[in-house]
Design a protein around this motif. Structure first.
Motif, PDB file in Angstrom:
ATOM      1  N   GLU A 132       0.839  -1.201   0.000  1.00 35.58           N
ATOM      2  CA  GLU A 132       0.000   0.000   0.000  1.00 35.58           C
ATOM      3  C   GLU A 132       0.875   1.252   0.000  1.00 35.58           C
ATOM      4  OE1 GLU A 132      -1.115   2.500   2.570  1.00 35.58           O
ATOM      5  OE2 GLU A 132      -0.951   1.462   4.498  1.00 35.58           O
ATOM      6  N   GLY A 133       0.359   2.331  -0.578  1.00 39.01           N
ATOM      7  CA  GLY A 133       1.120   3.574  -0.635  1.00 39.01           C
ATOM      8  C   GLY A 133       0.204   4.767  -0.529  1.00 39.01           C
ATOM      9  N   THR A 134      -0.629   4.763   0.517  1.00 43.88           N
ATOM     10  CA  THR A 134      -1.650   5.800   0.655  1.00 43.88           C
ATOM     11  C   THR A 134      -1.058   7.162   1.004  1.00 43.88           C
ATOM     12  OG1 THR A 134      -3.126   4.061   1.464  1.00 43.88           O
ATOM     13  CG2 THR A 134      -3.866   6.333   1.744  1.00 43.88           C
ATOM     14  N   HIS A 135      -0.088   7.184   1.946  1.00 44.16           N
ATOM     15  CA  HIS A 135       0.449   8.459   2.420  1.00 44.16           C
ATOM     16  C   HIS A 135       1.983   8.502   2.374  1.00 44.16           C
ATOM     17  CE1 HIS A 135      -3.480   9.717   3.503  1.00 44.16           C
ATOM     18  NE2 HIS A 135      -3.594   8.996   4.597  1.00 44.16           N
ATOM     19  N   PRO A 136       2.596   8.257   1.220  1.00 42.10           N
ATOM     20  CA  PRO A 136       4.068   8.254   1.179  1.00 42.10           C
ATOM     21  C   PRO A 136       4.668   9.644   1.375  1.00 42.10           C
ATOM     22  CG  PRO A 136       3.175   8.088  -1.037  1.00 42.10           C
ATOM     23  CD  PRO A 136       2.015   7.950  -0.100  1.00 42.10           C
ATOM     24  N   HIS A 185      -2.478   4.254   7.871  1.00 33.30           N
ATOM     25  CA  HIS A 185      -1.575   3.962   6.753  1.00 33.30           C
ATOM     26  C   HIS A 185      -0.148   4.376   7.093  1.00 33.30           C
ATOM     27  CE1 HIS A 185      -5.005   3.124   4.141  1.00 33.30           C
ATOM     28  NE2 HIS A 185      -5.563   4.211   4.625  1.00 33.30           N
ATOM     29  N   PRO A 240       3.351  -1.466  -6.121  1.00 32.55           N
ATOM     30  CA  PRO A 240       2.602  -0.538  -5.271  1.00 32.55           C
ATOM     31  C   PRO A 240       1.136  -0.484  -5.680  1.00 32.55           C
ATOM     32  CG  PRO A 240       3.968   0.676  -6.821  1.00 32.55           C
ATOM     33  CD  PRO A 240       4.235  -0.778  -7.075  1.00 32.55           C
ATOM     34  N   THR A 277      -2.408   3.860  -4.269  1.00 31.63           N
ATOM     35  CA  THR A 277      -1.541   5.036  -4.153  1.00 31.63           C
ATOM     36  C   THR A 277      -1.809   6.015  -5.277  1.00 31.63           C
ATOM     37  OG1 THR A 277       0.741   5.793  -3.937  1.00 31.63           O
ATOM     38  CG2 THR A 277       0.338   3.988  -5.479  1.00 31.63           C
ATOM     39  N   SER A 308       0.713   8.266  -5.652  1.00 32.60           N
ATOM     40  CA  SER A 308       2.090   8.770  -5.735  1.00 32.60           C
ATOM     41  C   SER A 308       3.034   7.686  -6.244  1.00 32.60           C
ATOM     42  CB  SER A 308       2.546   9.259  -4.354  1.00 32.60           C
ATOM     43  OG  SER A 308       1.650  10.200  -3.820  1.00 32.60           O
TER      44      SER A 308
END
Length: 291
Positions: free
Chosen positions: A44-48, A242, A262, A265, A267
């Motif tokens: 997961e890459g919700t808030h990188p 996250h 990823p 996301t 981003s």
């Protein structure tokens, strides 16, 4: 989650974070997943873009400071099944001499977790600081009726209807959310403190829901703490579920998969930094990814 395939282990992170009461379980997952030498990590890459997230402990301390100064009813609005947040507000209630009033769903959830032996979860039947909000009997589902009748026999003084909530407002923290607002028509609170301790709106439907919440808050004269709308939580009353950017880096460096995919996301460019550690593939609709 790890699945063993003929090409090696496939590991999927789901939503995870590196803080909170059970942060140790996340790091245990990373260490055990690394031992599998995964062929594929679906991540997961919700808030990188977040460098330093609001922690669960900060949410508790910020909320405690507000409740200490609050007069009248306090409403705590947090996500369904967010047991960690519920326990934080239970600790806040204890520290401020208030009682925590739960809906039947949250009450039943604590009962189920207690029966399953979940560590650190109190039994709501024996926890003196927990009360049950009693809906009008005409709108009870079968399971709600069972919970209410059983608890009314065990601890009738901790079953509160609208009249009792209104009369004892200054001694209570009421755990309500968007779907419970209709009950305020019975309670008629006449002001108080509203702590919005949940996520920002991430689609148009949620944005409309948040505007409805804001209208209800204005109507009943609550003072709002927390962030409604699309703006990312910055006031310190909600902690994301996250992982943040440095946490993603720690995870990939620890697991060192052969292939990284990823998901969830907006981003994708963030993940290019891992191309020296592993092969990074960005999923496309209808396109297969071969290991």
């Amino acid at each position: 989650v790890g699945v063993r395939t003929s090409a090696g282990w496939v590991v999927y992170t789901g939503d995870l974070r590196l803080h909170g009461r059970r942060a140790d379980l996340t790091r245990r997952f990373l260490q055990e997943a690394a031992e599998l030498e995964p062929a594929l990590l679906i991540c997961e890459g919700t808030h990188p873009e977040v460098e330093r997230p609001v922690s669960e402990e900060e949410v508790k301390e910020n909320s405690l400071a507000v409740v200490r100064e609050a007069r009248g009813l306090v409403v705590a609005d947090f996500g369904p099944r967010n047991v960690e947040r519920l326990l934080s507000f239970l600790e806040i209630a204890r520290a401020t001499g208030r009682r925590l009033v739960l809906t039947a769903k949250d009450f039943y959830l604590l009962e189920a977790l207690t029966a399953a032996g979940e560590p650190g979860v109190p039994d709501p039947e024996t926890e003196p600081g927990i009360c049950l909000y009693a809906k009008p009997k005409a709108v009870l589902a079968g399971w709600e009726k069972h919970v209410l009748e059983r608890f009314s026999r065990l601890a009738p003084d901790r079953v509160l209807g609208a009249r009792e909530v209104r009369a004892g407002a200054g001694e209570l923290i009421l755990c309500f959310s968007y779907y419970d607002f209709h009950a305020f028509l019975d309670i008629s609170p006449g002001g108080g403190t509203y702590l919005y301790s949940s996520s920002e709106a991430f689609d148009e439907e949620m944005l409309l829901d948040h505007e409805r919440v804001r209208n209800w808050i204005r109507h009943f004269g609550f003072e709002l703490y927390g962030t409604l709308g699309r703006e990312r939580e910055k006031s310190g009353f909600h902690a994301s579920g996250h992982v943040h950017g440095p946490g993603l880096e720690e995870m990939v460096e620890t697991l060192r998969p052969r292939l990284l995919v990823p998901v969830h996301t907006q981003s994708p460019d963030f993940f290019r930094r891992f191309e020296g550690v592993c092969r990074v593939v960005y999923p496309q609709i209808g396109q297969e990814i071969a290991l």
